[in-house]
Scaffold this active site. Structure first.
Site, PDB file in Angstrom:
ATOM      1  N   TYR A 286      -1.083   5.008   4.741  1.00 18.16           N
ATOM      2  CA  TYR A 286      -0.348   5.933   5.606  1.00 18.16           C
ATOM      3  C   TYR A 286      -1.272   6.451   6.710  1.00 18.16           C
ATOM      4  O   TYR A 286      -0.879   6.602   7.862  1.00 18.16           O
ATOM      5  CB  TYR A 286       0.204   7.107   4.776  1.00 18.16           C
ATOM      6  CG  TYR A 286       1.224   6.665   3.759  1.00 18.16           C
ATOM      7  CD1 TYR A 286       2.520   6.329   4.152  1.00 18.16           C
ATOM      8  CD2 TYR A 286       0.903   6.566   2.408  1.00 18.16           C
ATOM      9  CE1 TYR A 286       3.461   5.909   3.224  1.00 18.16           C
ATOM     10  CE2 TYR A 286       1.832   6.144   1.472  1.00 18.16           C
ATOM     11  CZ  TYR A 286       3.107   5.822   1.887  1.00 18.16           C
ATOM     12  OH  TYR A 286       4.041   5.396   0.967  1.00 18.16           O
ATOM     13  N   ASN A 309      13.221   4.135   5.920  1.00 19.58           N
ATOM     14  CA  ASN A 309      13.520   2.728   6.221  1.00 19.58           C
ATOM     15  C   ASN A 309      14.761   2.262   5.462  1.00 19.58           C
ATOM     16  O   ASN A 309      14.906   2.490   4.274  1.00 19.58           O
ATOM     17  CB  ASN A 309      12.305   1.870   5.815  1.00 19.58           C
ATOM     18  CG  ASN A 309      12.583   0.391   5.945  1.00 19.58           C
ATOM     19  OD1 ASN A 309      13.349  -0.050   6.806  1.00 19.58           O
ATOM     20  ND2 ASN A 309      11.949  -0.398   5.072  1.00 19.58           N
ATOM     21  N   CYS A 317       8.099  -1.685   4.216  1.00 18.88           N
ATOM     22  CA  CYS A 317       7.513  -0.383   3.897  1.00 18.88           C
ATOM     23  C   CYS A 317       6.727  -0.458   2.587  1.00 18.88           C
ATOM     24  O   CYS A 317       5.898   0.398   2.310  1.00 18.88           O
ATOM     25  CB  CYS A 317       8.592   0.694   3.841  1.00 18.88           C
ATOM     26  SG  CYS A 317       9.909   0.374   2.666  1.00 18.88           S
ATOM     27  N   HIS A 318       6.993  -1.522   1.798  1.00 16.27           N
ATOM     28  CA  HIS A 318       6.236  -1.664   0.553  1.00 16.27           C
ATOM     29  C   HIS A 318       4.771  -2.025   0.813  1.00 16.27           C
ATOM     30  O   HIS A 318       3.952  -1.970  -0.093  1.00 16.27           O
ATOM     31  CB  HIS A 318       6.894  -2.719  -0.350  1.00 16.27           C
ATOM     32  CG  HIS A 318       6.981  -4.077   0.273  1.00 16.27           C
ATOM     33  ND1 HIS A 318       7.999  -4.441   1.126  1.00 16.27           N
ATOM     34  CD2 HIS A 318       6.167  -5.153   0.195  1.00 16.27           C
ATOM     35  CE1 HIS A 318       7.816  -5.695   1.527  1.00 16.27           C
ATOM     36  NE2 HIS A 318       6.707  -6.159   0.976  1.00 16.27           N
ATOM     37  N   GLU A 344       3.592 -11.487  -2.506  1.00 11.43           N
ATOM     38  CA  GLU A 344       3.075 -11.820  -1.186  1.00 11.43           C
ATOM     39  C   GLU A 344       1.606 -12.233  -1.220  1.00 11.43           C
ATOM     40  O   GLU A 344       1.155 -13.023  -0.407  1.00 11.43           O
ATOM     41  CB  GLU A 344       3.259 -10.613  -0.245  1.00 11.43           C
ATOM     42  CG  GLU A 344       4.733 -10.358   0.039  1.00 11.43           C
ATOM     43  CD  GLU A 344       4.978  -9.086   0.839  1.00 11.43           C
ATOM     44  OE1 GLU A 344       4.007  -8.354   1.151  1.00 11.43           O
ATOM     45  OE2 GLU A 344       6.142  -8.829   1.167  1.00 11.43           O
TER      46      GLU A 344
END
Ligand SMILES: [Zn+2]
Length: 347
Positions: A286, A309, A317-318, A344
C-alpha cells in the site's frame, strides 16, 4: 474452498449413510426441494446428481437454499433455542426483507444474548444470515429469469417488460429516468468459488465473488448509477470474460483484454490504474502505491480505493500487500488472495 469430484462423492456417501461424523463439515443442497441438510438428515436421500455440496451454511444460503426443517442443518446438536427459531422463521416468512434494528424489537428480540446464541449456532450473525438468504434468492431468480428470456427470444419478443429483475423486487425501482439501461448478470464458476459478472453489450461493469460481503450494496449502487435493470443474460463480453478467466486459472493468461467499464472517484481511478500495471507474479505494498502517487500519507486512502475495486482478479487488488510483507485483507477472503498470488507465481 476447492471441492473435487472425489470430495463430493465422499460427502454423498456420508449423506447416504447418515454418517454423524460429517455433521457440520459439509452441507448438502438438494436441487429438487431447494433445501439444505446435514449429513444425518432423516429425509429420503436424493440422487447424487440432485445434490450440491457446500463447506459453509452461508454458501448454501447464497446458492438459494433454505435450511431443512427436519435436520435443522445449522444447529449442532439438533436443538434450537426458541428465540433463535423465531428469527429463522421470521426470515422464512419474508425472505426478501432487509432487516433493521427496530425489526428485532418488533419480534420481541432485543437482547444481546439472543443474538450471541444465534451467532454461536449458525456461525454468522442474524443480519448476515438474512442477507445471505435474500441474496441467494435474488441470484436464483436471476438464473431462473434465463428461462423466461430464452422463451421470449424464441417467440421473437424484444421487450423486457416481462423479464424478472430480482433486484427491483428487493430494492425497489432504480430512480426514474427516461432511459433505463440493462445490465446483464451472469455467473462464472472458478476453482475458488462462484463469481457474478455484470456486463452490457460492450463492457464488463462488475466481477465479484458471490459470497463477498457488501456485494448487495455494490450492485445496488451500480443499478442506481447507471439507471439500470439487472437481468440474466449472456453477452459476448461475458463470454470473453469467462474464457479469459478459464485461461487465467489454467495459467495460460496473465493479461486480460476484455473491455472494462470502471466507475470511481478520480482518486480511485488513479489507484485502479496503478493496480492494472502491477505485473502478474509481483506484488506492491500500500505504501509503494502511496509513494507512486507522491504522498506517503495516502496509505489508508489507497487501501480504501483498493477495497472499493469492483473488478476482482482483473483489476488485481490482490497484488497489494502490507508493507511488512504480510498478505493483508481481501474483499473475497484472504484464502483467495493467497491462492491467486500462488497461482500467478507459478505462471
Ligand atoms: Zn434435512
Amino acid at each position: 474452498m476447492l471441492m473435487t469430484d472425489e470430495q463430493k462423492h465422499e460427502f454423498y456417501q456420508a449423506l447416504v449413510e447418515k454418517n454423524p461424523q460429517y455433521d457440520g463439515t459439509f452441507f448438502a443442497g438438494i436441487k429438487t426441494t431447494g433445501i439444505f441438510c446435514h449429513a444425518t438428515c432423516t429425509a429420503r436421500k436424493p440422487k447424487y446428481e440432485n445434490c450440491e455440496f457446500f463447506y459453509t451454511a452461508e454458501e448454501a444460503l447464497l446458492a438459494g437454499y433454505r435450511p431443512c426443517k427436519r435436520c435443522i442443518p445449522l444447529t449442532y446438536p439438533n436443538s434450537i433455542p426458541e428465540e433463535v427459531d423465531v428469527l429463522v422463521s421470521a426470515v422464512e416468512k419474508q425472505p426478501e426483507k432487509r432487516w433493521k434494528e427496530e425489526d428485532f424489537r418488533k419480534l420481541g428480540i432485543h437482547s444481546a444474548t439472543a443474538r450471541r446464541k444465534f451467532k454461536k449456532l449458525y456461525g454468522m450473525t442474524f443480519v448476515q444470515y438474512a442477507r445471505s438468504r435474500r441474496m441467494g434468492l435474488a441470484f436464483k431468480e436471476i438464473s431462473n429469469g434465463k428461462k423466461v428470456i430464452d422463451q421470449q427470444v424464441n417467440f421473437g419478443y424484444e421487450s423486457s417488460s416481462a423479464f424478472n429483475d430480482a433486484f427491483t423486487k428487493m430494492m425497489g425501482d432504480p430512480p426514474k429516468k427516461a432511459q433505463v439501461n440493462i445490465l446483464h448478470a451472469n455467473f462464472i464458476s472458478t476453482p475458488i468459488g462462484r463469481m457474478i459478472s455484470l456486463s452490457d453489450a460492450t463492457h464488463v461493469y462488475l466481477l465479484e465473488f458471490m459470497d463477498r460481503r457488501g456485494l448487495e450494496r455494490e450492485i445496488e449502487t451500480m443499478r442506481k448509477k447507471h439507471h439500470a435493470r439487472i437481468l440474466f443474460g449472456e453477452t459476448k463480453v461475458h463470454q470473453q470474460l469467462a474464457e479469459e478467466l478459464a485461461l487465467y486459472f489454467e495459467k495460460k493468461l496473465t493479461q486480460f483484454t476484455v473491455p472494462l467499464s470502471l466507475h470511481g472517484t478520480p482518486f480511485q481511478m488513479k489507484v485502479w490504474d496503478l493496480l492494472l500495471h502491477i505485473p502478474a507474479g509481483e506484488t506492491r505494498s500500500y505504501r509503494d502505491l502511496a509513494l507512486m502517487l507522491g504522498d506517503p500519507h495516502l496509505v489508508r486512502a489507497v487501501g480504501n480505493a483498493n477495497g472499493a475495486n469492483q473488478m476482482a482478479i482483473i483489476v488485481p487488488c490482490h497484488r497489494v500487500i502490507q508493507t511488512s510483507g504480510e498478505l493483508g485483507g481481501y474483499g473475497g477472503g484472504v484464502e483467495r488472495k493467497k491462492f491467486l498470488l500462488q497461482l500467478e507465481q507459478r505462471v
